[in-house]
Design a protein around this motif. Structure first.
Motif, PDB file in Angstrom:
ATOM      1  N   LEU A 192       0.980  -1.263  -0.130  1.00  0.00           N
ATOM      2  CA  LEU A 192      -0.241   0.061  -0.018  1.00  0.00           C
ATOM      3  C   LEU A 192       0.803   1.429   0.030  1.00  0.00           C
ATOM      4  O   LEU A 192       0.643   2.171  -0.778  1.00  0.00           O
ATOM      5  N   ARG A 193       2.090   1.119   0.709  1.00  0.00           N
ATOM      6  CA  ARG A 193       2.820   2.538   0.715  1.00  0.00           C
ATOM      7  C   ARG A 193       3.282   2.728  -0.605  1.00  0.00           C
ATOM      8  O   ARG A 193       3.235   3.853  -1.111  1.00  0.00           O
TER       9      ARG A 193
ATOM     10  N   TYR B 235      -5.577   6.946   2.727  1.00  0.00           N
ATOM     11  CA  TYR B 235      -4.600   7.303   3.637  1.00  0.00           C
ATOM     12  C   TYR B 235      -5.014   6.965   5.094  1.00  0.00           C
ATOM     13  O   TYR B 235      -3.982   6.641   6.036  1.00  0.00           O
ATOM     14  N   ALA B 236      -6.201   7.249   5.438  1.00  0.00           N
ATOM     15  CA  ALA B 236      -6.838   7.032   6.976  1.00  0.00           C
ATOM     16  C   ALA B 236      -6.591   5.432   7.078  1.00  0.00           C
ATOM     17  O   ALA B 236      -6.414   5.260   8.066  1.00  0.00           O
ATOM     18  N   LEU B 237      -7.010   4.597   6.265  1.00  0.00           N
ATOM     19  CA  LEU B 237      -6.916   3.424   6.651  1.00  0.00           C
ATOM     20  C   LEU B 237      -5.708   2.652   6.651  1.00  0.00           C
ATOM     21  O   LEU B 237      -5.254   1.921   7.591  1.00  0.00           O
ATOM     22  N   TYR B 238      -4.645   3.296   5.952  1.00  0.00           N
ATOM     23  CA  TYR B 238      -3.352   2.955   5.928  1.00  0.00           C
ATOM     24  C   TYR B 238      -2.779   3.540   7.292  1.00  0.00           C
ATOM     25  O   TYR B 238      -2.002   2.588   7.955  1.00  0.00           O
TER      26      TYR B 238
ATOM     27  N   ARG C 269       1.837   8.609  11.287  1.00  0.00           N
ATOM     28  CA  ARG C 269       2.142  10.274  11.152  1.00  0.00           C
ATOM     29  C   ARG C 269       2.114  10.589   9.699  1.00  0.00           C
ATOM     30  O   ARG C 269       1.466  11.637   9.351  1.00  0.00           O
ATOM     31  N   TRP C 270       2.718   9.931   8.852  1.00  0.00           N
ATOM     32  CA  TRP C 270       2.765  10.028   7.402  1.00  0.00           C
ATOM     33  C   TRP C 270       1.485  10.244   6.843  1.00  0.00           C
ATOM     34  O   TRP C 270       1.204  10.970   6.078  1.00  0.00           O
ATOM     35  N   ALA C 271       0.674   9.400   7.347  1.00  0.00           N
ATOM     36  CA  ALA C 271      -0.680   9.181   6.698  1.00  0.00           C
ATOM     37  C   ALA C 271      -1.539  10.443   7.073  1.00  0.00           C
ATOM     38  O   ALA C 271      -2.297  11.147   6.302  1.00  0.00           O
ATOM     39  N   LEU C 272      -1.413  10.731   8.306  1.00  0.00           N
ATOM     40  CA  LEU C 272      -2.312  11.627   8.936  1.00  0.00           C
ATOM     41  C   LEU C 272      -1.689  13.245   8.215  1.00  0.00           C
ATOM     42  O   LEU C 272      -2.735  13.842   8.052  1.00  0.00           O
ATOM     43  N   SER C 273      -0.485  13.351   7.871  1.00  0.00           N
ATOM     44  CA  SER C 273      -0.028  14.569   7.209  1.00  0.00           C
ATOM     45  C   SER C 273      -0.916  14.709   5.797  1.00  0.00           C
ATOM     46  O   SER C 273      -1.264  15.719   5.671  1.00  0.00           O
ATOM     47  N   HIS C 274      -1.356  13.786   5.219  1.00  0.00           N
ATOM     48  CA  HIS C 274      -1.849  13.598   4.008  1.00  0.00           C
ATOM     49  C   HIS C 274      -3.533  14.117   4.234  1.00  0.00           C
ATOM     50  O   HIS C 274      -4.237  14.839   3.448  1.00  0.00           O
ATOM     51  N   LEU C 275      -4.037  13.634   5.151  1.00  0.00           N
ATOM     52  CA  LEU C 275      -5.484  13.719   5.653  1.00  0.00           C
ATOM     53  C   LEU C 275      -5.569  15.232   5.938  1.00  0.00           C
ATOM     54  O   LEU C 275      -6.733  15.944   5.552  1.00  0.00           O
ATOM     55  N   VAL C 276      -4.850  15.833   6.794  1.00  0.00           N
ATOM     56  CA  VAL C 276      -4.883  17.452   6.971  1.00  0.00           C
ATOM     57  C   VAL C 276      -4.349  18.152   5.997  1.00  0.00           C
ATOM     58  O   VAL C 276      -4.227  19.517   6.333  1.00  0.00           O
TER      59      VAL C 276
END
Length: 403
Positions: A45-46, A69-72, A86-93
């Protein structure tokens, strides 16, 4: 010359059919690979996310980018990978993460966006020792939780808007779970949002789907009255989060969910329906194409719901069936299902297989609903398929000899 070549091709086809049946048999009786397989899925997935799979998913449905990104990130939390979460969260915000959730709503960006983001924020904090938590992350989690709680406290309905004029109860369920997570992590001695959650539960119980007594799929955004009955795609998610909110209410809802939605089409399964037993409704963008009423996405997500509700026998059965029906391709470094054609599906499955409680202590097992003999019809089918080419070849030889 043509005859020997044809004979070799027929032999190779027979071997391929028998080998496929044998592989399916092994996958059906062998426990699913659990965390090692999930970690290989995350590697796949990454790679796909960095290649633009979230943007591709966004073209298919409105939350494609967000869920990718959220599920990852949520799966990374379950695997205790703080950097990946944290990397995934940075894309959500980011602007891209918030782009679909604009419009005038009491809770800015809507309860879908705010609830899932807050749940991931809490998961990230849960991986850090209390004394060394990032103050900025604590402040963001606290601020978002307070805003979510204020929106529920001011609302006449327990189901806030996800988009202007549209309310999906599952999204409010995720947001309420994030308040429980806040209280566990930051205010365990005196839960800050306990009254908000208790009021929400009472208001939900007054607005259940009349036909199934389950939380409805959609609701009127001004009153909370159901506008459509319970559906498998939302129920599988709702029942993943309810144990984190209130175990007693969760047990009742989960039992009803199994009664109305668990099925075994043609005696093969287990699977989860999109519509309750006896209802033949249409597919939708969340359910995907329905096969004999079964939703593949709801079936995958129910693995996690079963785990959170202590129903390990069903979770294991669904996961093992997925190892057969999902056509996984594994290497020492990665794993993908359906040949990697739909990474968003891999994301849901990885999140489901890695499920563990974040708030609750774990639920006692409910009465077993999956027969210990559920594999027998499939094993019989695989045996018949594997033997068929050789039985047919033997019959043809006898016919030629008799002639």
């Amino acid at each position: 010359m043509a005859r020997p070549v044809g004979k070799i091709l027929r032999l190779l086809l027979a071997v391929a059919i028998s080998a496929a049946a044998a592989l399916a048999t092994v996958r059906l009786v062998t426990p699913a690979d659990g965390d090692p397989g999930v970690r290989r899925q995350l590697a796949f997935l990454r790679d796909r996310l960095e290649a633009g799979s979230a943007e591709d998913a966004q073209e298919l449905f409105p939350e494609g980018y967000f869920f990718s990104y959220a599920l990852y990130g949520l799966t990374a939390v379950d695997q205790r990978d703080l950097a990946a979460a944290r990397w995934a969260l940075s894309h959500l915000v980011s602007d891209a993460g918030r782009a679909p959730f604009t419009g005038d709503m009491p809770l800015q960006y809507g309860v879908f966006y705010r609830g899932w983001v807050n749940w991931l924020r809490g998961g990230i904090l849960s991986l850090q020792p209390t004394a060394s938590r990032d103050p900025a992350e604590v402040a963001a989690f606290s601020s978002d939780a307070a805003a979510i709680a204020a929106a529920f406290d001011a609302s006449p309905t327990p189901f806030l808007e996800s988009y202007p004029g549209q309310a999906w109860p599952v999204d409010s369920t995720v947001a309420i779970a994030s308040l429980r997570l806040h209280d566990k992590l930051l205010t365990p001695a005196s839960p800050q949002f306990d009254i908000t959650v208790i009021r929400w539960l009472a208001n939900v119980e007054a607005r259940l789907d009349p036909a199934t007594q389950l939380i409805p799929h959609t609701a009127d955004p001004s009153t909370g009255s159901p506008t459509s009955g319970a559906q498998g795609t939302s129920q599988s998610l709702i029942n993943r989060f309810l144990p984190e909110i209130d175990p007693a209410f969760a047990r009742v809802q989960y039992t009803r969910f199994r009664t109305w939605f668990l099925s075994a089409p043609l005696g093969l399964g287990p699977t989860v329906r999109e519509h309750p037993t006896g209802v033949n409704g249409p597919s939708n963008v969340d359910s995907g194409p329905l096969v004999l009423g079964t939703s593949l996405s709801a079936t995958a997500v129910t693995i996690g719901a079963a785990k959170l509700n202590g129903d390990e026998s069903l979770a294991d059965g669904l996961a093992q069936f997925g190892e057969v029906a999902g056509l996984p391709v594994s290497t020492p470094w990665s794993k993908r299902y359906a040949f990697g054609a739909a990474p968003i599906g891999d994301a849901f499955l990885a999140w489901s297989k890695s499920a563990r409680p974040w708030v609750a202590e774990g639920s006692p097992p409910p009465p077993r609903v999956l027969s210990t003999w559920w594999r027998l019809p499939l094993l019989t089918l695989f045996l018949a398929v594997g033997a068929f080419p050789w039985v047919l070849a033997a019959a043809l030889r006898r016919r030629r000899t008799a002639a």
